[in-house]
Design a protein around this motif. Structure first.
Motif, PDB file in Angstrom:
ATOM      1  N   VAL A 159     -18.108  10.281 -14.873  1.00 18.00           N
ATOM      2  CA  VAL A 159     -16.651  10.214 -15.069  1.00 18.00           C
ATOM      3  C   VAL A 159     -15.899  10.872 -13.916  1.00 18.00           C
ATOM      4  CG1 VAL A 159     -16.771  10.120 -17.583  1.00 18.00           C
ATOM      5  CG2 VAL A 159     -16.589  12.329 -16.449  1.00 18.00           C
ATOM      6  N   ALA A 160     -16.635  11.414 -12.956  1.00 21.09           N
ATOM      7  CA  ALA A 160     -15.985  12.137 -11.859  1.00 21.09           C
ATOM      8  C   ALA A 160     -15.211  11.172 -10.977  1.00 21.09           C
ATOM      9  CB  ALA A 160     -17.031  12.875 -11.041  1.00 21.09           C
ATOM     10  N   LYS A 161     -14.191  11.715 -10.287  1.00 18.23           N
ATOM     11  CA  LYS A 161     -13.397  10.875  -9.387  1.00 18.23           C
ATOM     12  C   LYS A 161     -14.231  10.387  -8.216  1.00 18.23           C
ATOM     13  CE  LYS A 161      -8.519  11.526  -9.934  1.00 18.23           C
ATOM     14  NZ  LYS A 161      -7.477  12.516  -9.757  1.00 18.23           N
ATOM     15  N   GLU A 162     -14.979  11.359  -7.634  1.00 21.67           N
ATOM     16  CA  GLU A 162     -15.843  10.948  -6.527  1.00 21.67           C
ATOM     17  C   GLU A 162     -17.199  10.590  -7.105  1.00 21.67           C
ATOM     18  OE1 GLU A 162     -15.705  14.523  -4.247  1.00 21.67           O
ATOM     19  OE2 GLU A 162     -13.532  14.540  -4.615  1.00 21.67           O
ATOM     20  N   ARG A 163     -17.480   9.283  -7.135  1.00 26.26           N
ATOM     21  CA  ARG A 163     -18.724   8.832  -7.743  1.00 26.26           C
ATOM     22  C   ARG A 163     -19.897   9.051  -6.800  1.00 26.26           C
ATOM     23  NH1 ARG A 163     -17.010   5.352 -12.032  1.00 26.26           N
ATOM     24  NH2 ARG A 163     -15.362   6.653 -12.861  1.00 26.26           N
ATOM     25  N   LEU A 164     -20.975   9.569  -7.377  1.00 25.85           N
ATOM     26  CA  LEU A 164     -22.225   9.637  -6.627  1.00 25.85           C
ATOM     27  C   LEU A 164     -22.911   8.283  -6.762  1.00 25.85           C
ATOM     28  CD1 LEU A 164     -23.510  13.099  -7.867  1.00 25.85           C
ATOM     29  CD2 LEU A 164     -22.592  12.569  -5.612  1.00 25.85           C
ATOM     30  N   THR A 165     -23.873   8.017  -5.892  1.00 24.76           N
ATOM     31  CA  THR A 165     -24.641   6.783  -6.051  1.00 24.76           C
ATOM     32  C   THR A 165     -25.570   6.959  -7.241  1.00 24.76           C
ATOM     33  OG1 THR A 165     -26.403   7.595  -4.660  1.00 24.76           O
ATOM     34  CG2 THR A 165     -24.630   6.368  -3.571  1.00 24.76           C
ATOM     35  N   LYS A 166     -26.065   5.824  -7.758  1.00 25.59           N
ATOM     36  CA  LYS A 166     -26.981   5.865  -8.903  1.00 25.59           C
ATOM     37  C   LYS A 166     -28.185   6.744  -8.609  1.00 25.59           C
ATOM     38  CE  LYS A 166     -26.311   2.491 -12.295  1.00 25.59           C
ATOM     39  NZ  LYS A 166     -25.875   1.099 -12.316  1.00 25.59           N
ATOM     40  N   THR A 167     -28.723   6.601  -7.388  1.00 22.77           N
ATOM     41  CA  THR A 167     -29.905   7.385  -7.015  1.00 22.77           C
ATOM     42  C   THR A 167     -29.565   8.870  -6.998  1.00 22.77           C
ATOM     43  OG1 THR A 167     -29.931   5.651  -5.342  1.00 22.77           O
ATOM     44  CG2 THR A 167     -31.897   7.035  -5.517  1.00 22.77           C
ATOM     45  N   ALA A 168     -28.406   9.175  -6.448  1.00 20.98           N
ATOM     46  CA  ALA A 168     -28.017  10.591  -6.364  1.00 20.98           C
ATOM     47  C   ALA A 168     -27.841  11.180  -7.753  1.00 20.98           C
ATOM     48  CB  ALA A 168     -26.728  10.719  -5.556  1.00 20.98           C
ATOM     49  N   SER A 222     -27.450  20.892 -23.586  1.00 22.47           N
ATOM     50  CA  SER A 222     -26.033  21.158 -23.443  1.00 22.47           C
ATOM     51  C   SER A 222     -25.767  22.085 -22.257  1.00 22.47           C
ATOM     52  CB  SER A 222     -25.511  21.655 -24.790  1.00 22.47           C
ATOM     53  OG  SER A 222     -24.749  22.779 -24.683  1.00 22.47           O
ATOM     54  N   VAL A 223     -26.728  22.982 -21.963  1.00 26.27           N
ATOM     55  CA  VAL A 223     -26.602  23.823 -20.758  1.00 26.27           C
ATOM     56  C   VAL A 223     -26.717  22.949 -19.509  1.00 26.27           C
ATOM     57  CG1 VAL A 223     -27.651  25.691 -19.418  1.00 26.27           C
ATOM     58  CG2 VAL A 223     -27.464  25.891 -21.910  1.00 26.27           C
ATOM     59  N   ALA A 224     -27.677  22.016 -19.525  1.00 17.18           N
ATOM     60  CA  ALA A 224     -27.865  21.133 -18.367  1.00 17.18           C
ATOM     61  C   ALA A 224     -26.604  20.319 -18.109  1.00 17.18           C
ATOM     62  CB  ALA A 224     -29.057  20.203 -18.608  1.00 17.18           C
ATOM     63  N   ARG A 225     -25.998  19.830 -19.186  1.00 21.84           N
ATOM     64  CA  ARG A 225     -24.792  19.024 -19.032  1.00 21.84           C
ATOM     65  C   ARG A 225     -23.661  19.856 -18.423  1.00 21.84           C
ATOM     66  NH1 ARG A 225     -22.622  16.765 -24.469  1.00 21.84           N
ATOM     67  NH2 ARG A 225     -21.886  18.904 -24.634  1.00 21.84           N
ATOM     68  N   ALA A 226     -23.612  21.134 -18.803  1.00 22.72           N
ATOM     69  CA  ALA A 226     -22.560  22.003 -18.273  1.00 22.72           C
ATOM     70  C   ALA A 226     -22.789  22.326 -16.800  1.00 22.72           C
ATOM     71  CB  ALA A 226     -22.483  23.287 -19.094  1.00 22.72           C
ATOM     72  N   LEU A 227     -24.066  22.335 -16.376  1.00 19.97           N
ATOM     73  CA  LEU A 227     -24.371  22.763 -15.006  1.00 19.97           C
ATOM     74  C   LEU A 227     -24.458  21.612 -14.017  1.00 19.97           C
ATOM     75  CD1 LEU A 227     -27.085  25.508 -15.652  1.00 19.97           C
ATOM     76  CD2 LEU A 227     -24.705  25.845 -14.967  1.00 19.97           C
ATOM     77  N   VAL A 228     -24.572  20.370 -14.524  1.00 25.05           N
ATOM     78  CA  VAL A 228     -24.950  19.270 -13.636  1.00 25.05           C
ATOM     79  C   VAL A 228     -23.936  19.016 -12.525  1.00 25.05           C
ATOM     80  CG1 VAL A 228     -23.932  17.382 -14.970  1.00 25.05           C
ATOM     81  CG2 VAL A 228     -26.020  16.980 -13.656  1.00 25.05           C
ATOM     82  N   ARG A 229     -22.672  19.303 -12.778  1.00 24.10           N
ATOM     83  CA  ARG A 229     -21.651  19.081 -11.745  1.00 24.10           C
ATOM     84  C   ARG A 229     -21.616  20.220 -10.740  1.00 24.10           C
ATOM     85  NH1 ARG A 229     -15.772  17.925 -13.808  1.00 24.10           N
ATOM     86  NH2 ARG A 229     -16.245  19.522 -15.357  1.00 24.10           N
ATOM     87  N   GLN A 230     -22.480  21.233 -10.953  1.00 21.07           N
ATOM     88  CA  GLN A 230     -22.474  22.445 -10.145  1.00 21.07           C
ATOM     89  C   GLN A 230     -21.083  23.057 -10.103  1.00 21.07           C
ATOM     90  OE1 GLN A 230     -24.221  20.945  -6.514  1.00 21.07           O
ATOM     91  NE2 GLN A 230     -26.257  20.947  -7.438  1.00 21.07           N
ATOM     92  N   PRO A 231     -20.555  23.386 -11.304  1.00 18.12           N
ATOM     93  CA  PRO A 231     -19.188  23.920 -11.352  1.00 18.12           C
ATOM     94  C   PRO A 231     -19.158  25.364 -10.861  1.00 18.12           C
ATOM     95  CG  PRO A 231     -20.150  23.965 -13.524  1.00 18.12           C
ATOM     96  CD  PRO A 231     -21.181  23.358 -12.634  1.00 18.12           C
ATOM     97  N   SER A 248     -16.533  16.207 -23.719  1.00 15.27           N
ATOM     98  CA  SER A 248     -16.260  15.156 -22.746  1.00 15.27           C
ATOM     99  C   SER A 248     -15.090  15.538 -21.853  1.00 15.27           C
ATOM    100  CB  SER A 248     -15.962  13.843 -23.477  1.00 15.27           C
ATOM    101  OG  SER A 248     -15.314  12.946 -22.618  1.00 15.27           O
ATOM    102  N   VAL A 249     -14.053  16.093 -22.469  1.00 12.97           N
ATOM    103  CA  VAL A 249     -12.870  16.467 -21.685  1.00 12.97           C
ATOM    104  C   VAL A 249     -13.229  17.559 -20.680  1.00 12.97           C
ATOM    105  CG1 VAL A 249     -10.575  17.476 -21.808  1.00 12.97           C
ATOM    106  CG2 VAL A 249     -11.282  15.805 -23.508  1.00 12.97           C
ATOM    107  N   VAL A 250     -13.988  18.549 -21.137  1.00 17.98           N
ATOM    108  CA  VAL A 250     -14.387  19.638 -20.248  1.00 17.98           C
ATOM    109  C   VAL A 250     -15.293  19.108 -19.133  1.00 17.98           C
ATOM    110  CG1 VAL A 250     -15.665  21.800 -20.122  1.00 17.98           C
ATOM    111  CG2 VAL A 250     -14.094  21.408 -21.994  1.00 17.98           C
ATOM    112  N   SER A 251     -16.051  18.043 -19.430  1.00 20.22           N
ATOM    113  CA  SER A 251     -16.921  17.453 -18.412  1.00 20.22           C
ATOM    114  C   SER A 251     -16.144  16.619 -17.406  1.00 20.22           C
ATOM    115  CB  SER A 251     -17.970  16.546 -19.064  1.00 20.22           C
ATOM    116  OG  SER A 251     -18.755  17.256 -19.974  1.00 20.22           O
ATOM    117  N   GLY A 252     -14.827  16.518 -17.581  1.00 16.37           N
ATOM    118  CA  GLY A 252     -14.018  15.774 -16.640  1.00 16.37           C
ATOM    119  C   GLY A 252     -13.597  14.404 -17.133  1.00 16.37           C
ATOM    120  N   GLY A 253     -13.943  14.054 -18.387  1.00 12.38           N
ATOM    121  CA  GLY A 253     -13.591  12.743 -18.917  1.00 12.38           C
ATOM    122  C   GLY A 253     -12.107  12.644 -19.215  1.00 12.38           C
TER     123      GLY A 253
END
Lengths: 379, 594
Positions: A108-117, A151-160, B214-219
């Protein structure tokens, strides 16, 4: 890294409004593990949700990494704050696989990574939380502990820049909670991410944090390193909430030049370390942790010491590493915790010693009222 | 489930060798249990499988001029040939498909929008909207059909005349409610309350942190809605959808009131026309064959529904603390949302009730106007109260409603008890059996019960009791479902605590279970009473001059063109059902949004 100042949050209730957060301020340093600790209803979760952007504060300022995300006219929405958050319920999406859950923030990020990335990043993050190889599982097929890590992985994946943890351990059973405590701290240190943690469990707060802020009724009672908060509580509330101390109310009799003080209690005078703004004649409490109370049957050696009282063992509870005793001293009952080997029988007459250096004397500050309230919240 | 002779029961022999076994009192219970189970199963088989068997039997009998059970009736496949080789069958099926699809899509669009506005946004007046949507349950479909027949008549319908005046149009229209389109719209409006109830619960129960994550993830809002909210709610929406497929396939009132006048038949009205033809003799064989076809169509989705339910349970995840739920701010869309809700309330509640009241007050139907106001009188009501027919039908209706409510809820409770509490191999099958009537459209139940009691000489044919049996059969699925839910909410521990405290089985039942089960039981009775008295299908198929119910009287007056009498009777019906619908809401107040 994060700076919160004069944060106020009022909720509208049926008859007017209720102040959940009452003008609190604190700062987090880069890479710090900072904990908001307090009983339920103290405003800690509201504070965290305000930082996440899920709650709109009434007033105050919040900035993350030098960027104002909340101020009078500024309100950056949650999806533009670029942080990671772990919910108490984990909030794992049940209709998605493990991979899709973790990949979501990237897709959902504005700057999309490639599928591989994306695949590479998700894989690395899952490895980090020890879920490597489970990418294709449905998220609901995971155990509670695994959902937590997902849920921790999901929080960290964007390297916030910032990780928010909202009581993430409270849904786990005792064994798993203990393990995840260590694991979360290890992951946090490995990634080096600034972390704000919210909990009502003092053990979690003390063992995981760099610094702890003890909250009560919408304000911060004390901020400090775990040892400091435990050994040198700033208020009676902190002394009581952390480590469940024995507390004796009384009136300050004298204050010595070396900082020690005497307080007159129901048990008689108690000598201890005077802390924070005592006044002779003022109301105060003496506090001592359970494990600092000494019990002995050797009357002769006890006679040479301060703060010695005659007591009777009324109950003993064996916990493994230690034994907890209920000891009756005159009109009062106190609790003591001793090593698990030498057990006293019920009914044993003992000398109870409160070593002077472990007694903290604190000015009362409506301590009694607050403790009563906190006891209620526990139930 | 037969009684076991203790002397030959190996379990008893074994038990005798263990003198202190605490199993002894339990043995007695098992036999009591066995009798109870046997009785319940037998009752359900008789009520549900009986009619089904008769229906299938009749579909293979030649019934022109005969009854299927008579000796003169031969075995035949002619009925199936008649049905499947006739082009009109495919037209009827085509109509049914378009009608069902249209009504489902429209009612779900409205219900999802309403549920979202009420449960998840800062919509003003949420509680009022909730009450008004549920209150629409109080307008029986037959009355909605009649009201819209008056509102949407292409020549003199109020809505049409109003629109024509507004835009200076001439001639007829623009809407003709006596059309497939008209039927779809009216059917959709009547289905909204139940659809809304089914969906609103899911919106409310959804863990808000799923969306917050989802919102916190940027959705964004759009990403969150399309990728999280709707997929998470999908099982609930889908299961409501399938539940309502059956409702729409079996719906009878609106096709009868609006469709037949336009010569549009759907499966339910087709069966009715075979059983009670306009001219000539009933053909029960062909009716049965149509019924079998309809049953197969309804059963498919239902089997799928069972699987969806299982999957929905798999979706349940850990839920967090009950954090104060944040509502979406509608912002600039608020006026649009208010306008949309108002239009729905207008169409579902205000216009139908308004036209009904108006029509009942003037001697012959005409458009509301100042001139017409002078003709307002209570004549229709005076005549109604003087008519012996009215009082008899009112009394019949209340007697049927109360009897059905008690019977269906008792059967439902007995069944649910076995399904939830006695886990035997029978439980699952019994659950499916009790659910089958939901897949049996009213016209099928009506037809098969008519056939059974034409033959069984127990003298209830032509009385209100045959209607009671039919309605009780129909609502067994609903009562079992609701009691299943209520009984599983009572923890087994509560019963066990009673047992450990020394209470006997009957004491446990009287002092612990009965008080706990009483409120949902009464609530279920209210709901079934409401549904039973507004039911037209069974009442019409099974009625005789001695057993006329209010719903039938309303329809026959309307059908005979006595519009103002139909309207006055309709007002009486609506008064009862609206009060019930609101009362129903009161007694389930804990399920309301905050």
């Amino acid at each position: 890294m994060i700076s919160v100042s004069n944060l106020v949050k009022e909720f509208e209730v049926d008859d007017g409004s209720k102040v959940a957060v009452d003008g609190i301020s604190f700062d987090l340093a880069e890479g710090e593990f900072f904990t908001l600790l307090g009983p339920s209803g103290c405003g800690k979760t509201t504070t965290l949700r305000s930082i996440a952007g899920l709650e709109k504060p009434t007033s105050g300022t919040i900035s993350i990494d030098g960027r104002k995300v909340f101020e009078d006219r500024v309100l950056v929405p949650a999806n533009r704050r670029e942080l990671g958050m772990v919910f108490q319920s984990y909030a794992v999406w049940p209709h998605m696989s493990v991979f899709d859950n973790v990949a979501f923030p990237l897709t959902v990020a504005k700057e999309r990574l490639t599928k591989t990335a994306i695949r590479k990043r998700v894989h690395e993050t899952l490895e980090l939380v020890d879920l490597g190889g489970l990418e294709d599982r449905m998220s609901t097929q995971l155990s509670g502990g695994q959902q937590q890590r997902l849920s921790v992985a999901r929080a960290l994946v964007r390297q916030p820049k910032l990780l928010l943890l909202d009581e993430p351990l409270s849904n786990l059973d005792a064994k798993l909670r203990e393990r995840m405590r260590t694991e979360l701290r290890v992951i946090q240190q490995r990634v080096g991410i600034t972390t704000l943690f919210v909990t009502h469990d003092q053990l979690e707060a003390l063992s995981m944090s760099d610094r702890v802020a003890v909250m009560n009724d919408g304000h911060i009672e004390q901020v400090g390193e775990p040892q400091e908060v435990y050994h040198d509580p700033a208020t009676a509330f902190v002394a009581h909430f952390i480590g469940g101390a024995n507390m004796f109310e009384g009136v300050v009799e004298s204050i010595e030049s070396d900082g020690s003080a005497v307080i007159n209690t129901e048990l008689g005078p108690i000598l201890g370390r005077g802390l924070h703004g005592l006044q002779v004649g003022g109301k105060a409490v003496a506090a001592i942790h359970l494990e600092d109370v000494q019990l002995t049957t050797d009357a002769a050696s006890a006679a040479t010491r301060n703060n010695v009282f005659d007591g009777t063992i009324t109950l003993s509870l064996f916990n493994g590493p230690s034994i907890n005793y209920i000891v009756r001293i005159g009109p009062l009952e106190i609790e003591a915790q001793l090593g698990g080997y030498d057990a006293y029988e019920n009914g044993t007459q003992v000398k109870v010693v409160f070593p002077k250096r472990f007694i903290r004397i604190l000015s009362e500050d409506n301590a009694a009222a607050e403790i009563a309230k906190e006891d209620k919240a526990d139930q | 489930m037969t009684k076991v002779d203790p002397a030959h029961d190996p379990a008893v022999t074994l038990e005798n060798q263990i003198p202190d076994s605490d199993d002894k009192p339990r043995r007695i219970r098992i036999t009591g249990r066995g009798l109870y189970m046997f009785g319940t199963v037998a009752l359900l088989v008789y009520l549900i499988l009986g009619p089904l068997g008769v229906l299938i039997f009749s579909s293979f009998k030649k019934t022109e001029g005969t009854l299927p059970f008579e000796a003169a009736s031969e075995w035949t496949l002619e009925n199936y040939q008649d049905v499947f080789l006739s082009t009109s069958t495919y037209e009827v099926m085509g109509n049914t498909a378009i009608y069902a699809a249209g009504a489902l899509i429209l009612s779900f669009t409205i219900a999802i929008a309403l549920a979202w506005l009420v449960e998840r946004t800062d919509m003003p007046g949420r509680t009022t909207i909730y009450i008004l949507v549920i209150a629409a349950l109080g307008i029986p479909a037959v009355i909605a059909g009649i009201s819209w027949g008056l509102l949407g008549n292409p020549r003199i319908g109020v809505v049409n005349v109003f629109i024509r005046d507004l835009f200076g149009m001439e001639g007829q229209g623009p809407f003709n409610v006596f059309s497939l389109f008209g039927m779809i719209v009216v059917q959709a409006i009547t289905m909204v309350p139940v659809t809304f109830l089914l969906i609103a619960g899911a919106f409310r129960a959804m863990d808000a942190s799923l969306e917050e994550a989802s919102v916190v993830s940027g959705g964004s809002f759009r990403q969150t809605t399309s990728r999280i909210t709707l997929p998470v709610l999908a099982p609930a929406i889908l299961s409501a959808f399938i539940y309502q497929i059956v409702t729409v396939v079996e719906s009878f009132d609106i096709p009868l009131v609006l469709g037949l006048r336009a010569g549009i038949s759907v499966l339910s009205t087709q069966v009715f026309l075979e059983v009670i033809p306009v001219g000539g003799l009933p053909n029960y064989g062909v009716a049965s064959t149509f019924s079998v076809l309809m049953l197969v169509l309804a059963l498919g989705p239902l089997i799928y529904y069972q699987r969806i339910i299982a999957r929905a349970e798999r979706y349940s995840t850990v839920t967090g603390k009950d954090y104060r739920r944040k509502r979406y701010s509608l912002g600039k869309w608020k006026p649009l949302a208010i306008g949309g809700v108002f239009v729905y309330i207008l169409l579902a509640l205000i216009l139908p009730l308004g036209i009904l009241l108006w029509t009942s007050l003037i001697p012959f139907y005409q458009i509301p106007s100042a001139a017409a106001m002078e003709m307002v009188s209570l004549k229709a009501y005076r005549e109604m109260f003087e008519s012996p027919f009215f009082l008899e039908s009112l009394w019949n209706t209340l007697a049927v409603g109360v009897s059905v409510a008690i019977a269906a809820m008792l059967i439902g409770m007995m069944t649910a008890w076995i399904v939830v509490r006695m886990s035997t191999k029978w439980s699952k099958g019994l659950d499916v059996l009790a659910y089958t009537p939901h897949a049996m459209p009213g016209v099928i139940i009506g037809t098969s019960i008519l056939l059974i009691y034409l033959v069984f000489p127990i003298g209830i044919h032509g009385t209100i009791w045959i209607i009671v049996i039919a309605l009780a059969t129909q609502y067994t699925s609903l009562s079992t479902r609701s009691m299943n839910g209520s009984i599983s909410q009572i923890q087994v521990g509560l019963e066990e605590a009673g047992e450990v405290s020394g209470a006997s089985q009957s004491q446990i039942f009287r002092k612990i279970l009965l008080p706990l089960i009483f409120p949902p039981f009464i609530n279920g009775m209210l709901l079934i009473f409401l549904l039973a008295i507004r039911n037209l299908t069974l009442a019409l198929i099974l009625s005789s001059p001695d057993s006329v119910l209010l719903s039938v009287l309303i329809f026959t007056r309307w059908d005979a063109g006595q519009t103002e009498e139909a309207a006055a009777l309709g007002m009486v019906m609506v008064t009862i059902t609206l009060i019930l619908a609101v009362f129903l809401r009161r007694s389930t107040a804990f399920g309301e949004p905050r």
